[in-house]
Design an enzyme around this catalytic site. Structure first.
Site, PDB file in Angstrom:
ATOM      1  N   GLY A  20       0.818  -1.209   0.000  1.00 55.67           N
ATOM      2  CA  GLY A  20       0.000   0.000   0.000  1.00 55.67           C
ATOM      3  C   GLY A  20       0.850   1.255   0.000  1.00 55.67           C
ATOM      4  N   SER A  22       1.852   3.058  -2.886  1.00 55.30           N
ATOM      5  CA  SER A  22       1.847   3.740  -4.178  1.00 55.30           C
ATOM      6  C   SER A  22       1.201   5.121  -4.149  1.00 55.30           C
ATOM      7  CB  SER A  22       1.142   2.874  -5.228  1.00 55.30           C
ATOM      8  OG  SER A  22      -0.215   2.660  -4.876  1.00 55.30           O
ATOM      9  N   SER A 156      -5.330   0.513  13.187  1.00 53.96           N
ATOM     10  CA  SER A 156      -6.002   1.800  13.353  1.00 53.96           C
ATOM     11  C   SER A 156      -6.556   1.883  14.765  1.00 53.96           C
ATOM     12  CB  SER A 156      -7.158   1.934  12.351  1.00 53.96           C
ATOM     13  OG  SER A 156      -7.973   3.053  12.649  1.00 53.96           O
ATOM     14  N   TYR A 170     -14.445  -2.657   8.697  1.00 50.12           N
ATOM     15  CA  TYR A 170     -13.119  -2.058   8.897  1.00 50.12           C
ATOM     16  C   TYR A 170     -12.685  -2.166  10.347  1.00 50.12           C
ATOM     17  CZ  TYR A 170      -9.441   1.528   8.825  1.00 50.12           C
ATOM     18  OH  TYR A 170      -8.249   2.217   8.942  1.00 50.12           O
ATOM     19  N   ALA A 173     -11.720  -5.796  11.065  1.00 52.50           N
ATOM     20  CA  ALA A 173     -10.473  -6.193  10.415  1.00 52.50           C
ATOM     21  C   ALA A 173      -9.260  -5.620  11.133  1.00 52.50           C
ATOM     22  CB  ALA A 173     -10.485  -5.754   8.954  1.00 52.50           C
ATOM     23  N   LYS A 174      -9.330  -4.360  11.522  1.00 53.02           N
ATOM     24  CA  LYS A 174      -8.186  -3.744  12.191  1.00 53.02           C
ATOM     25  C   LYS A 174      -7.980  -4.325  13.585  1.00 53.02           C
ATOM     26  CE  LYS A 174      -6.780  -1.096   8.893  1.00 53.02           C
ATOM     27  NZ  LYS A 174      -5.510  -1.424   8.202  1.00 53.02           N
TER      28      LYS A 174
END
Length: 265
Positions: A20, A22, A156, A170, A173-174
């Protein structure tokens, strides 16, 4: 008496892979740049050819950098990324699992749990935690064989104590990344591999929403963090001098999680 670690932040001769990375103004690219400034060779990766642009930018600064495009929700693509890094630089010492996305930053933002679709739920987990799992699994054998490695996962504060509405995937997942990090730390400590997680709060990037700017200003420190400030924490955990730091969670959030500040509606 313990022997002091020489050149605690010197990464000369080491190779770092930052997922991640880019986006020009994101945490991933800031981390790739800082690790490169400390002497590491860097693999920049993302899902588009912007990764090549970022690698050229680092090369212009004197950093040994390559790029690779991969969708890390695919385990074979993750394995291919690690293999490409090892082929390009001969080894892999540092993995920064930064790839991920909060649903507030995409048009199809899911609704609260009761009406969230199965597809939205699975996508949030695949995008944010599966990618880190696949890359870590591919990188660990080489690290274990060499007796050295650094895994730094980017989670996060949304996975610890703070929350905002409408993004259950989200948050979940974090939070899962914290458990995965602790497990890797315990399982591979005797192999010279450390695993830690940073939990950024509100970050001033090009993708920051107006409500997030307001939330950042409401933190005890009074502003959002810069990507470079998060990168500094990542670089510390990736450094040789952090050899006895493993399984820990480093909050970089301006005391937001302590104060319990949440995003503005």
């Amino acid at each position: 008496m313990p022997t002091a670690v020489p050149n605690a932040f010197d990464l000369t001769g080491q190779v770092a892979l930052v997922t991640g990375s880019s986006s020009e103004l994101g945490i991933g690219f800031a981390s790739a740049r800082l690790l490169g400034q400390f002497g590491a060779s860097v693999m920049v990766t993302g899902t588009t050819e912007r990764a090549a642009e970022r690698a050229r930018e680092l090369q212009s600064e004197g950093i040994a950098a390559r790029s690779h495009v991969a969708d890390l929700m695919d385990p074979e693509a993750a394995r291919g990324l690690v293999e490409a890094t090892e082929a390009a630089f001969g080894r892999l010492d540092i993995v920064v699992n930064n790839a991920g996305l909060a649903s507030v930053h995409i048009p199809e933002r899911p609704n609260p749990l009761m009406v969230m679709s199965d597809e939205e739920w699975r996508l949030a987990l695949r995008r944010n935690v599966d990618s880190a799992f696949f890359v870590t699994r591919a990188a660990l054998p080489g690290m274990v064989e060499r007796g050295y490695g650094r895994i730094v996962n980017v989670a996060s504060t949304a996975g610890i104590l703070t929350a905002y509405t409408g993004d259950v995937g989200y948050h979940t997942a974090k939070a899962a990344m914290l458990g995965m990090t602790r497990s890797v730390a315990v399982d591979y400590a005797r192999n010279g591999v450390t695993a830690n997680v940073v939990v950024p709060g509100w970050i001033a990037t090009a993708a920051q929403l107006p409500s997030e700017v307001v939330a950042g200003n409401a933190t005890p420190i009074g502003r959002s963090a810069t990507a470079a400030e998060v990168a500094a924490g990542i670089a510390f955990l990736a450094a040789p001098g952090a050899s006895y730091v493993t399984g820990t969670t480093l909050a970089i959030d301006g005391a937001n999680s302590i104060a319990g500040a949440t995003a503005a509606e």
